[in-house]
Scaffold this motif. Structure first.
Motif, PDB file in Angstrom:
ATOM      1  N   LEU A 162      -4.548   1.870   9.650  1.00 37.17           N
ATOM      2  CA  LEU A 162      -3.254   1.333   9.411  1.00 37.17           C
ATOM      3  C   LEU A 162      -1.836   1.939   9.099  1.00 37.17           C
ATOM      4  O   LEU A 162      -0.882   1.666   8.857  1.00 37.17           O
ATOM      5  CB  LEU A 162      -3.279   0.098   8.404  1.00 37.17           C
ATOM      6  N   HIS A 163      -2.132   3.328   8.937  1.00 35.23           N
ATOM      7  CA  HIS A 163      -0.953   4.090   8.360  1.00 35.23           C
ATOM      8  C   HIS A 163       0.088   4.200   9.506  1.00 35.23           C
ATOM      9  O   HIS A 163      -0.182   4.531  10.686  1.00 35.23           O
ATOM     10  CB  HIS A 163      -1.379   5.573   8.167  1.00 35.23           C
ATOM     11  N   GLY A 164       1.205   4.014   9.008  1.00 37.52           N
ATOM     12  CA  GLY A 164       2.348   3.972  10.166  1.00 37.52           C
ATOM     13  C   GLY A 164       2.457   2.819  11.059  1.00 37.52           C
ATOM     14  O   GLY A 164       3.271   2.342  11.968  1.00 37.52           O
ATOM     15  N   ARG A 165       1.758   1.691  10.591  1.00 38.04           N
ATOM     16  CA  ARG A 165       1.534   0.496  11.486  1.00 38.04           C
ATOM     17  C   ARG A 165       2.248  -0.620  10.731  1.00 38.04           C
ATOM     18  O   ARG A 165       1.798  -1.105   9.488  1.00 38.04           O
ATOM     19  CB  ARG A 165       0.262   0.157  12.011  1.00 38.04           C
ATOM     20  N   ARG A 166       3.210  -1.296  11.415  1.00 41.82           N
ATOM     21  CA  ARG A 166       3.683  -2.567  10.904  1.00 41.82           C
ATOM     22  C   ARG A 166       2.800  -3.825  10.826  1.00 41.82           C
ATOM     23  O   ARG A 166       2.167  -4.143  12.155  1.00 41.82           O
ATOM     24  CB  ARG A 166       5.210  -2.775  11.520  1.00 41.82           C
ATOM     25  N   VAL A 167       2.828  -4.632   9.978  1.00 38.70           N
ATOM     26  CA  VAL A 167       1.629  -5.663   9.997  1.00 38.70           C
ATOM     27  C   VAL A 167       2.234  -7.118   9.649  1.00 38.70           C
ATOM     28  O   VAL A 167       3.094  -7.214   8.750  1.00 38.70           O
ATOM     29  CB  VAL A 167       0.643  -5.354   8.879  1.00 38.70           C
ATOM     30  N   LEU A 168       1.967  -7.998  10.329  1.00 40.76           N
ATOM     31  CA  LEU A 168       2.233  -9.260   9.966  1.00 40.76           C
ATOM     32  C   LEU A 168       1.013 -10.256   9.592  1.00 40.76           C
ATOM     33  O   LEU A 168       0.068 -10.198  10.295  1.00 40.76           O
ATOM     34  CB  LEU A 168       2.965 -10.132  11.204  1.00 40.76           C
ATOM     35  N   ASP A 169       0.872 -10.905   8.430  1.00 43.26           N
ATOM     36  CA  ASP A 169      -0.026 -11.876   8.091  1.00 43.26           C
ATOM     37  C   ASP A 169       0.501 -13.152   8.256  1.00 43.26           C
ATOM     38  O   ASP A 169       1.498 -13.649   7.492  1.00 43.26           O
ATOM     39  CB  ASP A 169      -0.596 -11.631   6.677  1.00 43.26           C
ATOM     40  N   TYR A 170       0.231 -14.041   9.407  1.00 43.62           N
ATOM     41  CA  TYR A 170       0.687 -15.390   9.660  1.00 43.62           C
ATOM     42  C   TYR A 170      -0.173 -16.483   9.346  1.00 43.62           C
ATOM     43  O   TYR A 170      -1.385 -16.534   9.586  1.00 43.62           O
ATOM     44  CB  TYR A 170       0.980 -15.506  11.014  1.00 43.62           C
ATOM     45  N   GLY A 171       0.298 -17.089   8.324  1.00 46.04           N
ATOM     46  CA  GLY A 171      -0.405 -18.213   7.434  1.00 46.04           C
ATOM     47  C   GLY A 171      -1.155 -17.532   6.407  1.00 46.04           C
ATOM     48  O   GLY A 171      -2.498 -17.728   6.268  1.00 46.04           O
ATOM     49  N   CYS A 172      -0.476 -16.839   5.386  1.00 48.01           N
ATOM     50  CA  CYS A 172      -0.924 -15.901   4.464  1.00 48.01           C
ATOM     51  C   CYS A 172      -1.736 -16.478   3.503  1.00 48.01           C
ATOM     52  O   CYS A 172      -2.595 -15.758   2.856  1.00 48.01           O
ATOM     53  CB  CYS A 172       0.200 -15.098   3.961  1.00 48.01           C
ATOM     54  N   GLY A 173      -1.595 -17.727   3.150  1.00 49.20           N
ATOM     55  CA  GLY A 173      -2.542 -18.298   1.902  1.00 49.20           C
ATOM     56  C   GLY A 173      -2.032 -17.501   0.693  1.00 49.20           C
ATOM     57  O   GLY A 173      -0.950 -17.470   0.234  1.00 49.20           O
ATOM     58  N   SER A 174      -3.424 -17.126   0.125  1.00 51.75           N
ATOM     59  CA  SER A 174      -3.415 -16.307  -1.051  1.00 51.75           C
ATOM     60  C   SER A 174      -2.511 -14.797  -0.949  1.00 51.75           C
ATOM     61  O   SER A 174      -2.382 -14.120  -1.815  1.00 51.75           O
ATOM     62  CB  SER A 174      -4.446 -16.153  -1.840  1.00 51.75           C
ATOM     63  N   GLY A 175      -2.199 -14.434   0.351  1.00 46.98           N
ATOM     64  CA  GLY A 175      -1.772 -13.062   0.602  1.00 46.98           C
ATOM     65  C   GLY A 175      -3.083 -12.003   0.695  1.00 46.98           C
ATOM     66  O   GLY A 175      -2.533 -10.953   0.846  1.00 46.98           O
ATOM     67  N   ILE A 176      -4.224 -12.571   0.674  1.00 53.59           N
ATOM     68  CA  ILE A 176      -5.363 -11.707   0.766  1.00 53.59           C
ATOM     69  C   ILE A 176      -5.257 -10.553   1.889  1.00 53.59           C
ATOM     70  O   ILE A 176      -5.561  -9.414   1.607  1.00 53.59           O
ATOM     71  CB  ILE A 176      -6.602 -12.192   0.621  1.00 53.59           C
ATOM     72  N   LEU A 177      -5.151 -11.121   2.998  1.00 52.66           N
ATOM     73  CA  LEU A 177      -5.012  -9.880   4.203  1.00 52.66           C
ATOM     74  C   LEU A 177      -3.836  -9.283   4.247  1.00 52.66           C
ATOM     75  O   LEU A 177      -4.052  -7.892   4.416  1.00 52.66           O
ATOM     76  CB  LEU A 177      -5.154 -10.867   5.448  1.00 52.66           C
ATOM     77  N   ALA A 178      -2.781  -9.760   3.921  1.00 52.95           N
ATOM     78  CA  ALA A 178      -1.564  -8.872   3.733  1.00 52.95           C
ATOM     79  C   ALA A 178      -1.853  -7.553   2.611  1.00 52.95           C
ATOM     80  O   ALA A 178      -1.509  -6.573   2.729  1.00 52.95           O
ATOM     81  CB  ALA A 178      -0.466  -9.676   3.364  1.00 52.95           C
ATOM     82  N   ILE A 179      -2.313  -8.010   1.420  1.00 51.08           N
ATOM     83  CA  ILE A 179      -2.727  -7.173   0.334  1.00 51.08           C
ATOM     84  C   ILE A 179      -3.531  -5.997   0.768  1.00 51.08           C
ATOM     85  O   ILE A 179      -3.667  -4.798   0.755  1.00 51.08           O
ATOM     86  CB  ILE A 179      -3.106  -7.784  -0.842  1.00 51.08           C
ATOM     87  N   GLY A 180      -4.643  -6.529   1.418  1.00 54.25           N
ATOM     88  CA  GLY A 180      -5.841  -5.800   2.189  1.00 54.25           C
ATOM     89  C   GLY A 180      -4.971  -4.586   3.099  1.00 54.25           C
ATOM     90  O   GLY A 180      -5.517  -3.362   2.984  1.00 54.25           O
ATOM     91  N   ALA A 181      -4.169  -5.324   3.799  1.00 55.96           N
ATOM     92  CA  ALA A 181      -3.602  -4.169   5.030  1.00 55.96           C
ATOM     93  C   ALA A 181      -2.598  -3.392   4.224  1.00 55.96           C
ATOM     94  O   ALA A 181      -2.796  -2.016   4.496  1.00 55.96           O
ATOM     95  CB  ALA A 181      -2.712  -4.906   5.864  1.00 55.96           C
ATOM     96  N   ALA A 182      -1.819  -3.534   3.035  1.00 52.84           N
ATOM     97  CA  ALA A 182      -1.204  -2.644   2.345  1.00 52.84           C
ATOM     98  C   ALA A 182      -2.064  -1.617   1.653  1.00 52.84           C
ATOM     99  O   ALA A 182      -1.601  -0.302   1.746  1.00 52.84           O
ATOM    100  CB  ALA A 182      -0.410  -3.602   1.195  1.00 52.84           C
ATOM    101  N   LEU A 183      -3.325  -2.063   1.049  1.00 54.69           N
ATOM    102  CA  LEU A 183      -4.065  -1.017   0.456  1.00 54.69           C
ATOM    103  C   LEU A 183      -4.678   0.004   1.287  1.00 54.69           C
ATOM    104  O   LEU A 183      -5.028   0.946   1.041  1.00 54.69           O
ATOM    105  CB  LEU A 183      -5.253  -2.079  -0.322  1.00 54.69           C
ATOM    106  N   HIS A 184      -4.657  -0.420   2.711  1.00 49.61           N
ATOM    107  CA  HIS A 184      -5.437   0.281   3.705  1.00 49.61           C
ATOM    108  C   HIS A 184      -4.264   1.257   4.209  1.00 49.61           C
ATOM    109  O   HIS A 184      -4.462   1.854   5.571  1.00 49.61           O
ATOM    110  CB  HIS A 184      -6.209  -0.406   4.617  1.00 49.61           C
ATOM    111  N   GLY A 185      -3.081   1.365   3.773  1.00 57.10           N
ATOM    112  CA  GLY A 185      -2.158   2.320   4.295  1.00 57.10           C
ATOM    113  C   GLY A 185      -1.094   1.794   5.010  1.00 57.10           C
ATOM    114  O   GLY A 185      -0.106   2.396   5.576  1.00 57.10           O
ATOM    115  N   ALA A 186      -0.980   0.304   5.348  1.00 55.23           N
ATOM    116  CA  ALA A 186       0.118  -0.321   6.256  1.00 55.23           C
ATOM    117  C   ALA A 186       1.550   0.002   5.430  1.00 55.23           C
ATOM    118  O   ALA A 186       1.457  -0.696   4.338  1.00 55.23           O
ATOM    119  CB  ALA A 186      -0.044  -1.479   6.458  1.00 55.23           C
TER     120      ALA A 186
END
Length: 293
Positions: A162-186
């Motif tokens: 995910l380094h260098g990749r812009r990510v969208l979490d649509y319907g984020c709820g708790s934000g868990i997927l967005a946080i996971g993406a950020a932790l993995h380098g997005a």
């Protein structure tokens, strides 16, 4: 605390439940009175939709009251109602005092996504092998990692560069997927939801995990993304097909969850004008579908 136990037919469940709530019951629950017997009935509904019936042919209704006198009064008043004519009061039992906070916490243990990636409630220590950890406590917004759809999305995230990749979490709820993406380098993560409470939960959870992301209502999603994640349900995913695909950059990937195995073909058809969806993961009757623009 005192529990009033009632037995009634399926047609009485709704009226009895509403009456108990009007009588200030602290909680009302319904269960199959024939559970664990040959007469047990399966009662299934579609995720996100109302149950097909309000109760079972023989339903046990349990109501909690703070005082025995309140439970006794509720039983007396119900017994006099026409809609409870065929019902039975099975008794009132005292519920032992418990540490409800500790009891609730005990139901949420650390969740393994991969051997090195875990979701850990704040009252637990991370496992020794964990290299990446999302600290997340149960809250108002969907997404604690206990549901198969969330775990499949996070597994996908953990296996991607995910380094260098812009990510969208649509319907984020708790934000868990967005946080996971950020932790993995997005480096750039947007999280959107129609529920303002979910937006706030996402911001709070991101702060607690030391990651930076943007969160807002759906209109906050701007432009195109190399990765678009949407863990919702099949029906809204079909409606959102043009919008979600419009946010996927050329060569980018779309990741969809909240889909039952039997819904794979209808989702693939809904997205066919823009990209090909394939099943990338499956767990407990749920599937993860991915496609590249």
């Amino acid at each position: 605390m005192f529990e009033l136990r009632l037995l009634c037919g399926e047609s009485q469940v709704e009226a009895v439940s509403e009456a108990l709530e009007a009588l200030d019951a602290l909680s009302v629950s319904v269960e199959d009175a024939d559970a664990q017997t040959d007469a047990e009935q399966a009662l299934f509904g579609e995720p996100g939709l109302p149950p097909p019936r309000e109760g079972w042919q023989r339903s046990r209704v349990l109501a909690l009251f703070g005082q025995r006198a309140a439970a006794e009064e509720a039983a007396r008043l119900l017994a006099a109602q026409d809609f409870f004519a065929d019902g039975q009061v099975q008794g009132i039992e005292e519920v032992p005092e418990q540490d409800w906070v500790r009891l609730t916490q005990s139901q949420f243990a650390p969740v393994e996504i991969t051997p090195e990636f875990w979701i850990v409630p704040s009252w637990h220590e991370p496992p020794a092998q964990a290299r990446r950890v999302i600290r997340l406590d149960p809250g108002l917004a969907f997404g604690t990692g206990t549901h198969p759809t969330t775990r499949m999305c996070l597994r996908w995230i953990a296996r991607q560069p995910l380094h260098g990749r812009r990510v969208l979490d649509y319907g984020c709820g708790s934000g868990i997927l967005a946080i996971g993406a950020a932790l993995h380098g997005a480096p750039e993560v947007d999280a959107v939801d129609i529920d303002p409470a979910a937006v706030q939960a996402t911001l709070d959870n991101a702060s607690a995990n030391g990651v930076e992301l943007r969160a807002g209502l759906p209109e906050a999603a701007q432009g195109r993304y190399e990765v678009v994640l949407a863990n919702i349900l099949a029906t809204p995913l079909k409606v959102l097909a043009p919008l979600l695909c419009g946010h996927v950059a050329p060569g980018g990937e779309l990741v969809l969850a909240g889909i039952l195995e039997r819904q794979a073909d209808e989702l693939a058809q809904a997205y066919a004008p823009w990209l090909r969806l394939d099943v990338a993961d499956t767990e407990d009757g749920w599937i993860l579908m991915t496609g590249q623009r």
